[in-house]
Design a protein around this motif. Structure first.
Motif, PDB file in Angstrom:
ATOM      1  N   MET A 100      38.127  40.796  31.855  1.00 28.96           N
ATOM      2  CA  MET A 100      38.121  42.820  32.136  1.00 28.96           C
ATOM      3  C   MET A 100      37.650  42.999  32.999  1.00 28.96           C
ATOM      4  O   MET A 100      38.151  43.580  33.810  1.00 28.96           O
ATOM      5  N   THR A 101      36.352  42.592  33.363  1.00 28.31           N
ATOM      6  CA  THR A 101      35.196  42.697  34.294  1.00 28.31           C
ATOM      7  C   THR A 101      36.469  42.573  35.480  1.00 28.31           C
ATOM      8  O   THR A 101      36.525  43.258  36.703  1.00 28.31           O
ATOM      9  N   LYS A 102      37.179  41.484  35.961  1.00 28.81           N
ATOM     10  CA  LYS A 102      37.833  40.876  37.488  1.00 28.81           C
ATOM     11  C   LYS A 102      38.797  41.905  37.700  1.00 28.81           C
ATOM     12  O   LYS A 102      39.345  41.926  38.427  1.00 28.81           O
ATOM     13  N   ILE A 103      39.458  42.025  36.313  1.00 33.04           N
ATOM     14  CA  ILE A 103      40.171  43.600  36.472  1.00 33.04           C
ATOM     15  C   ILE A 103      40.116  44.556  36.746  1.00 33.04           C
ATOM     16  O   ILE A 103      40.576  45.556  38.062  1.00 33.04           O
ATOM     17  N   GLN A 104      38.982  44.949  36.591  1.00 33.34           N
ATOM     18  CA  GLN A 104      38.887  46.260  37.022  1.00 33.34           C
ATOM     19  C   GLN A 104      38.042  46.522  38.546  1.00 33.34           C
ATOM     20  O   GLN A 104      38.284  47.354  39.165  1.00 33.34           O
ATOM     21  N   LEU A 105      37.510  44.991  38.505  1.00 38.83           N
ATOM     22  CA  LEU A 105      37.135  44.762  40.417  1.00 38.83           C
ATOM     23  C   LEU A 105      38.441  45.052  40.923  1.00 38.83           C
ATOM     24  O   LEU A 105      38.529  45.594  41.814  1.00 38.83           O
ATOM     25  N   LYS A 106      39.414  44.722  40.129  1.00 37.28           N
ATOM     26  CA  LYS A 106      40.515  44.196  41.433  1.00 37.28           C
ATOM     27  C   LYS A 106      41.443  45.881  41.187  1.00 37.28           C
ATOM     28  O   LYS A 106      42.140  46.115  42.553  1.00 37.28           O
ATOM     29  N   MET A 107      41.275  46.839  39.846  1.00 39.16           N
ATOM     30  CA  MET A 107      41.579  47.994  40.189  1.00 39.16           C
ATOM     31  C   MET A 107      40.662  48.825  41.678  1.00 39.16           C
ATOM     32  O   MET A 107      41.240  49.969  42.222  1.00 39.16           O
ATOM     33  N   GLU A 108      39.319  48.490  41.101  1.00 40.09           N
ATOM     34  CA  GLU A 108      38.854  49.488  42.951  1.00 40.09           C
ATOM     35  C   GLU A 108      39.107  48.858  43.538  1.00 40.09           C
ATOM     36  O   GLU A 108      38.427  49.892  44.837  1.00 40.09           O
ATOM     37  N   LYS A 109      39.615  47.232  43.947  1.00 40.58           N
ATOM     38  CA  LYS A 109      40.066  47.301  45.241  1.00 40.58           C
ATOM     39  C   LYS A 109      41.502  47.514  45.506  1.00 40.58           C
ATOM     40  O   LYS A 109      41.329  48.296  47.081  1.00 40.58           O
TER      41      LYS A 109
END
Length: 210
Positions: A100-109
């Motif tokens: 989920m952390t990886k997904i949230q970082l992709k959202m920020e990108k």
């Protein structure tokens, strides 16, 4: 006679690329939010197992305390048992959190990319000078505004989930464990408007039909 490269160049190449990128970003937002929901469901299943095991352990501990002679010394009392299944579930929940952390970082990108598109439009056309929307009605800055709203929701929700993962297996309070469980499932920081924002973005970029 073959056309020269200059004559075959699109009239607004920068805008065409920006529109393509915004459309791709909308699809990426959809995919990331769907992946998040699946992870949220699987994480809830794991967290529910952890809570049930913790409550079961407490029940067994209470039975043991009643059965033990009150005069027994501390050294005679049985040591707490290592629960391999509980440990595995905690590791599984932690792995879900990492994904989920990886997904949230992709959202920020995605949000950063959208901001860059806004900056590029301002550079080429000046603030307020490019009035024609790429698709239907949304001006370019509104894509950034929506992305930023969504990104903040998921960032705050991720921070809550980090707390739940850290605390859920160590709490002895059944009511508190239930609060953790409910909070994981219902995701208080992800507002109901998130789905509307996503659907509106998909409709604006042509991924959805009226």
């Amino acid at each position: 006679i073959a056309k020269s490269p200059a004559n075959s160049t699109p009239r607004r190449p920068v805008s065409s690329l920006s529109a393509r990128k915004l459309k791709d970003n909308a699809a990426d937002w959809h995919n990331l939010m769907m992946k998040w929901e699946k992870l949220n469901d699987s994480g809830f299943t794991t967290a529910n197992k952890i809570v049930n095991m913790k409550i079961g352990e407490q029940f067994q501990d209470n039975k043991l305390e009643i059965a033990c002679d009150s005069s027994a010394t501390e050294s005679e009392k049985p040591a707490p048992k290592y629960n391999e299944e509980l440990d595995n579930c905690c590791a599984e929940l932690l792995e879900t959190l990492k994904r989920m952390t990886k997904i949230q970082l992709k959202m920020e990108k995605l949000t950063s990319t959208t901001k860059a598109i806004c900056d590029l439009e301002t550079f080429h056309y000046g603030a307020g000078n490019c009035t024609t929307p790429f698709f239907h009605t949304w001006p370019t800055p509104y894509f950034y505004e929506v992305s930023l709203k969504l990104s903040k929701m998921y960032k705050e929700e991720l921070q809550l989930k980090q707390t739940i993962v850290q605390e859920i297996a160590h709490s002895a309070d059944q009511d508190l464990m239930m609060v953790y469980l409910s909070s994981w499932l219902y995701q208080p920081y992800i507002e109901n408007s998130s789905k509307l924002l996503l659907e509106s973005m998909l409709l604006e970029t042509g991924h959805r039909q009226c």
